[in-house]
Design a protein around this motif. Structure first.
Motif, PDB file in Angstrom:
ATOM      1  N   LEU A 168      35.779  59.862  97.736  1.00  0.00           N
ATOM      2  CA  LEU A 168      36.325  60.077  96.392  1.00  0.00           C
ATOM      3  C   LEU A 168      36.742  58.761  95.756  1.00  0.00           C
ATOM      4  CD1 LEU A 168      38.454  63.288  97.012  1.00  0.00           C
ATOM      5  CD2 LEU A 168      36.394  63.106  95.590  1.00  0.00           C
ATOM      6  N   LYS A 169      37.364  57.904  96.521  1.00  0.00           N
ATOM      7  CA  LYS A 169      37.825  56.605  96.019  1.00  0.00           C
ATOM      8  C   LYS A 169      36.650  55.763  95.525  1.00  0.00           C
ATOM      9  CE  LYS A 169      40.122  52.403  97.591  1.00  0.00           C
ATOM     10  NZ  LYS A 169      40.695  51.719  98.746  1.00  0.00           N
ATOM     11  N   ASN A 170      35.489  55.932  96.164  1.00  0.00           N
ATOM     12  CA  ASN A 170      34.305  55.151  95.801  1.00  0.00           C
ATOM     13  C   ASN A 170      33.388  55.857  94.811  1.00  0.00           C
ATOM     14  OD1 ASN A 170      34.452  52.580  97.279  1.00  0.00           O
ATOM     15  ND2 ASN A 170      34.690  53.940  99.031  1.00  0.00           N
ATOM     16  N   GLY A 171      33.886  56.929  94.194  1.00  0.00           N
ATOM     17  CA  GLY A 171      33.179  57.532  93.070  1.00  0.00           C
ATOM     18  C   GLY A 171      32.144  58.587  93.380  1.00  0.00           C
ATOM     19  N   PHE A 172      32.115  59.095  94.604  1.00  0.00           N
ATOM     20  CA  PHE A 172      31.156  60.143  94.930  1.00  0.00           C
ATOM     21  C   PHE A 172      31.686  61.499  94.468  1.00  0.00           C
ATOM     22  CE2 PHE A 172      30.015  56.801  97.823  1.00  0.00           C
ATOM     23  CZ  PHE A 172      28.646  56.879  97.880  1.00  0.00           C
ATOM     24  N   GLU A 173      30.782  62.361  94.030  1.00  0.00           N
ATOM     25  CA  GLU A 173      31.134  63.746  93.727  1.00  0.00           C
ATOM     26  C   GLU A 173      31.125  64.485  95.060  1.00  0.00           C
ATOM     27  OE1 GLU A 173      29.283  67.488  91.318  1.00  0.00           O
ATOM     28  OE2 GLU A 173      28.969  65.482  90.508  1.00  0.00           O
ATOM     29  N   LEU A 174      32.231  65.123  95.413  1.00  0.00           N
ATOM     30  CA  LEU A 174      32.411  65.649  96.754  1.00  0.00           C
ATOM     31  C   LEU A 174      32.724  67.137  96.744  1.00  0.00           C
ATOM     32  CD1 LEU A 174      32.718  64.830  99.784  1.00  0.00           C
ATOM     33  CD2 LEU A 174      35.145  64.474  99.296  1.00  0.00           C
ATOM     34  N   SER A 175      31.990  67.897  97.547  1.00  0.00           N
ATOM     35  CA  SER A 175      32.293  69.307  97.806  1.00  0.00           C
ATOM     36  C   SER A 175      32.741  69.418  99.255  1.00  0.00           C
ATOM     37  CB  SER A 175      31.058  70.180  97.601  1.00  0.00           C
ATOM     38  OG  SER A 175      30.658  70.165  96.262  1.00  0.00           O
ATOM     39  N   VAL A 176      33.821  70.150  99.492  1.00  0.00           N
ATOM     40  CA  VAL A 176      34.393  70.212 100.839  1.00  0.00           C
ATOM     41  C   VAL A 176      34.570  71.650 101.316  1.00  0.00           C
ATOM     42  CG1 VAL A 176      35.586  68.019 100.629  1.00  0.00           C
ATOM     43  CG2 VAL A 176      36.753  70.096  99.960  1.00  0.00           C
ATOM     44  N   HIS A 177      34.556  71.806 102.645  1.00  0.00           N
ATOM     45  CA  HIS A 177      34.819  73.096 103.279  1.00  0.00           C
ATOM     46  C   HIS A 177      35.563  72.835 104.587  1.00  0.00           C
ATOM     47  CE1 HIS A 177      34.405  77.216 104.557  1.00  0.00           C
ATOM     48  NE2 HIS A 177      34.005  76.771 105.729  1.00  0.00           N
ATOM     49  N   ASN A 178      36.505  73.700 104.893  1.00  0.00           N
ATOM     50  CA  ASN A 178      37.263  73.603 106.138  1.00  0.00           C
ATOM     51  C   ASN A 178      37.702  75.011 106.534  1.00  0.00           C
ATOM     52  OD1 ASN A 178      38.464  71.626 108.054  1.00  0.00           O
ATOM     53  ND2 ASN A 178      40.347  72.656 107.457  1.00  0.00           N
ATOM     54  N   ARG A 179      37.900  75.232 107.822  1.00  0.00           N
ATOM     55  CA  ARG A 179      38.370  76.551 108.281  1.00  0.00           C
ATOM     56  C   ARG A 179      39.720  76.901 107.679  1.00  0.00           C
ATOM     57  NH1 ARG A 179      38.328  76.628 114.620  1.00  0.00           N
ATOM     58  NH2 ARG A 179      39.493  74.771 114.108  1.00  0.00           N
ATOM     59  N   SER A 180      40.650  75.952 107.717  1.00  0.00           N
ATOM     60  CA  SER A 180      41.972  76.231 107.146  1.00  0.00           C
ATOM     61  C   SER A 180      41.986  75.829 105.672  1.00  0.00           C
ATOM     62  CB  SER A 180      43.068  75.476 107.906  1.00  0.00           C
ATOM     63  OG  SER A 180      42.900  74.097 107.766  1.00  0.00           O
ATOM     64  N   ARG A 181      42.413  76.744 104.860  1.00  0.00           N
ATOM     65  CA  ARG A 181      42.386  76.552 103.407  1.00  0.00           C
ATOM     66  C   ARG A 181      43.356  75.464 102.936  1.00  0.00           C
ATOM     67  NH1 ARG A 181      39.061  76.810  99.513  1.00  0.00           N
ATOM     68  NH2 ARG A 181      40.033  77.262  97.545  1.00  0.00           N
ATOM     69  N   GLU A 182      44.421  75.242 103.660  1.00  0.00           N
ATOM     70  CA  GLU A 182      45.464  74.292 103.250  1.00  0.00           C
ATOM     71  C   GLU A 182      44.901  72.882 103.024  1.00  0.00           C
ATOM     72  OE1 GLU A 182      49.513  72.299 105.068  1.00  0.00           O
ATOM     73  OE2 GLU A 182      48.740  74.139 105.946  1.00  0.00           O
ATOM     74  N   LYS A 183      44.071  72.412 103.937  1.00  0.00           N
ATOM     75  CA  LYS A 183      43.512  71.070 103.808  1.00  0.00           C
ATOM     76  C   LYS A 183      42.545  70.973 102.634  1.00  0.00           C
ATOM     77  CE  LYS A 183      44.130  69.611 108.535  1.00  0.00           C
ATOM     78  NZ  LYS A 183      43.496  69.077 109.743  1.00  0.00           N
ATOM     79  N   VAL A 184      41.828  72.058 102.367  1.00  0.00           N
ATOM     80  CA  VAL A 184      40.908  72.069 101.230  1.00  0.00           C
ATOM     81  C   VAL A 184      41.696  71.955  99.930  1.00  0.00           C
ATOM     82  CG1 VAL A 184      39.226  73.460  99.952  1.00  0.00           C
ATOM     83  CG2 VAL A 184      39.139  73.388 102.448  1.00  0.00           C
ATOM     84  N   VAL A 185      42.750  72.721  99.798  1.00  0.00           N
ATOM     85  CA  VAL A 185      43.559  72.715  98.579  1.00  0.00           C
ATOM     86  C   VAL A 185      44.127  71.316  98.327  1.00  0.00           C
ATOM     87  CG1 VAL A 185      45.659  73.622  97.510  1.00  0.00           C
ATOM     88  CG2 VAL A 185      44.098  75.164  98.686  1.00  0.00           C
ATOM     89  N   ASN A 186      44.567  70.644  99.375  1.00  0.00           N
ATOM     90  CA  ASN A 186      45.134  69.302  99.213  1.00  0.00           C
ATOM     91  C   ASN A 186      44.124  68.307  98.659  1.00  0.00           C
ATOM     92  OD1 ASN A 186      47.629  70.099 100.125  1.00  0.00           O
ATOM     93  ND2 ASN A 186      47.238  69.491 102.238  1.00  0.00           N
ATOM     94  N   ILE A 187      42.884  68.368  99.119  1.00  0.00           N
ATOM     95  CA  ILE A 187      41.895  67.388  98.644  1.00  0.00           C
ATOM     96  C   ILE A 187      41.289  67.800  97.305  1.00  0.00           C
ATOM     97  CG2 ILE A 187      39.842  68.211  99.841  1.00  0.00           C
ATOM     98  CD1 ILE A 187      39.688  65.010 100.548  1.00  0.00           C
ATOM     99  N   LEU A 188      41.362  69.090  96.965  1.00  0.00           N
ATOM    100  CA  LEU A 188      40.905  69.514  95.642  1.00  0.00           C
ATOM    101  C   LEU A 188      41.746  68.852  94.552  1.00  0.00           C
ATOM    102  CD1 LEU A 188      40.251  73.342  96.119  1.00  0.00           C
ATOM    103  CD2 LEU A 188      38.583  71.489  96.095  1.00  0.00           C
TER     104      LEU A 188
END
Length: 70
Positions: free
Chosen positions: A42-62
């Motif tokens: 993200l810092k280097n400008g890439f468009e990023l889609s993420v998935h993780n088993r626990s939703r908490e970590k996904v929400v933080n990076i969104l």
């Protein structure tokens, strides 16, 4: 096999770097290694889609600009 390595310039745009890196990246797993890697993408400008088993970590990076890959 002869491989030529070039220094990476993270401040240059992808077209300025002259390489064929993707504009969009999907990432599965936001654990000890995955989360810091996503921050750097993200810092280097890439468009990023993420998935993780626990939703908490996904929400933080969104909140930092990633998209939900679920």
């Amino acid at each position: 096999m002869n491989v030529k390595l070039r220094p990476y310039n993270s401040t240059a745009s992808q077209s300025e770097r002259g390489n064929k890196l993707p504009d969009k990246v999907g990432f599965i797993g936001l654990g000890r290694m995955g989360l810091p890697m996503c921050h750097r993408l993200l810092k280097n400008g890439f468009e990023l889609s993420v998935h993780n088993r626990s939703r908490e970590k996904v929400v933080n990076i969104l909140d930092l600009g990633a998209k939900d890959g679920a």
